[in-house]
Design a protein around this motif. Structure first.
Motif, PDB file in Angstrom:
ATOM      1  N   ASN A 147       0.823  -1.211   0.000  1.00  0.00           N
ATOM      2  CA  ASN A 147       0.000   0.000   0.000  1.00  0.00           C
ATOM      3  C   ASN A 147       0.856   1.261   0.000  1.00  0.00           C
ATOM      4  OD1 ASN A 147      -2.409  -1.407  -0.004  1.00  0.00           O
ATOM      5  ND2 ASN A 147      -2.576  -1.443   2.225  1.00  0.00           N
ATOM      6  N   ASN A 148       2.071   1.174   0.514  1.00  0.00           N
ATOM      7  CA  ASN A 148       2.965   2.329   0.535  1.00  0.00           C
ATOM      8  C   ASN A 148       3.866   2.401  -0.690  1.00  0.00           C
ATOM      9  OD1 ASN A 148       2.014   3.224   3.026  1.00  0.00           O
ATOM     10  ND2 ASN A 148       3.473   1.972   4.166  1.00  0.00           N
ATOM     11  N   ILE A 149       4.127   1.255  -1.299  1.00  0.00           N
ATOM     12  CA  ILE A 149       5.042   1.213  -2.444  1.00  0.00           C
ATOM     13  C   ILE A 149       4.309   1.487  -3.759  1.00  0.00           C
ATOM     14  CG2 ILE A 149       6.513  -0.307  -3.842  1.00  0.00           C
ATOM     15  CD1 ILE A 149       7.176  -1.764  -1.168  1.00  0.00           C
ATOM     16  N   MET A 150       3.133   0.895  -3.916  1.00  0.00           N
ATOM     17  CA  MET A 150       2.439   0.971  -5.210  1.00  0.00           C
ATOM     18  C   MET A 150       2.161   2.399  -5.680  1.00  0.00           C
ATOM     19  SD  MET A 150      -0.095  -2.319  -5.358  1.00  0.00           S
ATOM     20  CE  MET A 150       0.532  -3.806  -6.177  1.00  0.00           C
ATOM     21  N   PRO A 151       1.812   3.336  -4.785  1.00  0.00           N
ATOM     22  CA  PRO A 151       1.598   4.704  -5.277  1.00  0.00           C
ATOM     23  C   PRO A 151       2.817   5.324  -5.941  1.00  0.00           C
ATOM     24  CG  PRO A 151       0.602   4.432  -3.111  1.00  0.00           C
ATOM     25  CD  PRO A 151       1.405   3.195  -3.378  1.00  0.00           C
ATOM     26  N   GLU A 152       4.011   4.905  -5.548  1.00  0.00           N
ATOM     27  CA  GLU A 152       5.227   5.438  -6.179  1.00  0.00           C
ATOM     28  C   GLU A 152       5.331   4.993  -7.640  1.00  0.00           C
ATOM     29  OE1 GLU A 152       6.699   7.588  -4.528  1.00  0.00           O
ATOM     30  OE2 GLU A 152       6.627   7.087  -2.387  1.00  0.00           O
ATOM     31  N   TYR A 153       4.587   3.941  -7.992  1.00  0.00           N
ATOM     32  CA  TYR A 153       4.582   3.431  -9.366  1.00  0.00           C
ATOM     33  C   TYR A 153       3.239   3.669 -10.055  1.00  0.00           C
ATOM     34  CZ  TYR A 153       8.965   0.914  -8.492  1.00  0.00           C
ATOM     35  OH  TYR A 153      10.272   0.590  -8.217  1.00  0.00           O
ATOM     36  N   ASP A 154       2.397   4.504  -9.443  1.00  0.00           N
ATOM     37  CA  ASP A 154       1.045   4.743  -9.969  1.00  0.00           C
ATOM     38  C   ASP A 154       0.293   3.429 -10.161  1.00  0.00           C
ATOM     39  OD1 ASP A 154       1.321   7.545 -10.098  1.00  0.00           O
ATOM     40  OD2 ASP A 154       2.406   7.370 -11.997  1.00  0.00           O
ATOM     41  N   MET A 155       0.451   2.548  -9.178  1.00  0.00           N
ATOM     42  CA  MET A 155      -0.192   1.243  -9.218  1.00  0.00           C
ATOM     43  C   MET A 155      -1.085   1.059  -7.997  1.00  0.00           C
ATOM     44  SD  MET A 155       3.058  -1.169 -10.353  1.00  0.00           S
ATOM     45  CE  MET A 155       2.187  -2.720 -10.010  1.00  0.00           C
ATOM     46  N   THR A 156      -2.067   0.147  -8.134  1.00  0.00           N
ATOM     47  CA  THR A 156      -2.862  -0.346  -7.014  1.00  0.00           C
ATOM     48  C   THR A 156      -2.912  -1.861  -7.133  1.00  0.00           C
ATOM     49  OG1 THR A 156      -5.015  -0.371  -8.139  1.00  0.00           O
ATOM     50  CG2 THR A 156      -4.306   1.732  -7.155  1.00  0.00           C
ATOM     51  N   LEU A 157      -3.557  -2.513  -6.188  1.00  0.00           N
ATOM     52  CA  LEU A 157      -3.704  -3.969  -6.268  1.00  0.00           C
ATOM     53  C   LEU A 157      -4.457  -4.395  -7.522  1.00  0.00           C
ATOM     54  CD1 LEU A 157      -4.445  -5.146  -2.606  1.00  0.00           C
ATOM     55  CD2 LEU A 157      -2.421  -5.656  -3.990  1.00  0.00           C
ATOM     56  N   ASP A 158      -5.262  -3.489  -8.085  1.00  0.00           N
ATOM     57  CA  ASP A 158      -5.999  -3.815  -9.314  1.00  0.00           C
ATOM     58  C   ASP A 158      -5.071  -4.006 -10.506  1.00  0.00           C
ATOM     59  OD1 ASP A 158      -8.424  -3.693  -7.983  1.00  0.00           O
ATOM     60  OD2 ASP A 158      -8.752  -1.571  -8.469  1.00  0.00           O
TER      61      ASP A 158
END
Length: 308
Positions: free
Chosen positions: A151-162
């Protein structure tokens, strides 16, 4: 003497003997099988059962891991929980996964660090975290600490679990599926060496997925509880070593737990680190000096121990 008199006399004799009640059993919440938390809980329990002098016993219980354990402690379903410093801080502040539900938790003491293992088979085309987009990824159990990191890493890559196809599996099952090709990558927030990763390494050559330097710098800047850890190649028999992010783990208890009990647990564990290390390799990474810089306040019973 009639039967009632005899019965009363026997009861009085038993009471006079002051036969102690069964020792209180404390439950320490760990995580799923295959990670480092369950064997850590086993080793701790062995120390407490040896050195608590019959005052109480301890038993490890399987849970969903770092995120669930603070809730279980706060609800009284377990007595001690293993979690990570960042998650403990979120639970006390009522933020992140605990939004609006601040908990009265205190630290009992530091444990080993956990690092985010991001593992693929050696021949995979996945090179960096961003390459997980569109892939099948075993992300650990739904209540585990791996999801907190994601949840903290994915925003740095413009990603979500989706953006991935997640499988919510125990670490053991997730890395078994990596070895048999059911998933493309497996993640585990765990101490090292982690049993699940070792098991997968026995089935084929593995490789650690790392972050690009600029992304790693952003992740560390935005998450000051995180640190980097260098994992040498010989830990898992990989071709090269890797720099992974991680966090210090810790023990948490309810704020109202009896101070004498907390002190006895701390004494049983931290006074016998040599025995702890002999039984559990991760214990060699425990640094007692970190007790003074944990993310939440020490329980008074633990503070009196570490102040000695």
């Amino acid at each position: 003497m009639n039967i009632l008199t005899k019965t009363g006399a026997i009861a009085a004799m038993i009471a006079a003997l002051s036969i102690p009640a069964a020792a209180q059993e404390l439950r320490v919440g760990t995580a799923s099988l295959g990670g480092a938390f369950f064997p850590m809980g086993q080793s701790m329990s062995n120390l407490v059962n040896t050195y608590a002098e019959g005052a109480f016993t301890m038993v490890p219980v399987v849970t969903q891991g770092s995120i669930q354990n603070p809730r279980l402690v706060a609800d009284g379903e377990i007595d001690i929980g293993i979690t990570s410093a960042d998650i403990a801080a979120d639970a006390v502040a009522g933020r992140g996964a605990y939004e609006g539900n601040a908990m009265d938790l205190k630290a009992l003491g530091p444990l080993h660090p956990s690092v985010l293992h991001m593992v693929v088979m050696a021949g995979s085309d996945i090179q960096t975290f961003g390459d997980l987009r569109g892939k099948r990824v075993a992300v650990g159990p739904a209540g585990g600490g791996t999801l907190g990191f994601l949840n903290n890493i994915m925003p740095e890559y413009d990603m979500t679990l989706d953006d991935i196809t997640p499988s919510f599996l125990s670490y053991g099952d997730g890395f078994s599926q990596l070895a048999d090709g059911t998933v493309d990558a497996a993640l585990a927030l765990s101490g090292y060496p982690a049993a699940a990763v070792m098991q997968a390494a026995a089935s084929g050559d593995l490789r650690m997925v790392e972050f690009e330097d600029d992304k790693l710098a952003l992740i560390l800047k935005d998450n000051p509880a995180y640190s980097t850890f260098d994992i040498e190649a010989d830990v898992y028999g990989t071709e090269t070593g890797a720099t992974l992010i991680g966090v210090t783990n810790m023990l948490v208890v309810r704020g109202d737990m009896d101070a004498a009990v907390v002190n006895k647990i701390a004494t049983s564990v931290y006074d016998h680190l040599d025995e702890f290390i002999a039984e559990n390799a991760n214990a060699a990474q425990i640094d007692k000096s970190r007790s003074g810089s944990l993310a939440i306040d020490l329980h008074e019973g633990a503070a009196s121990y570490f102040a000695q």
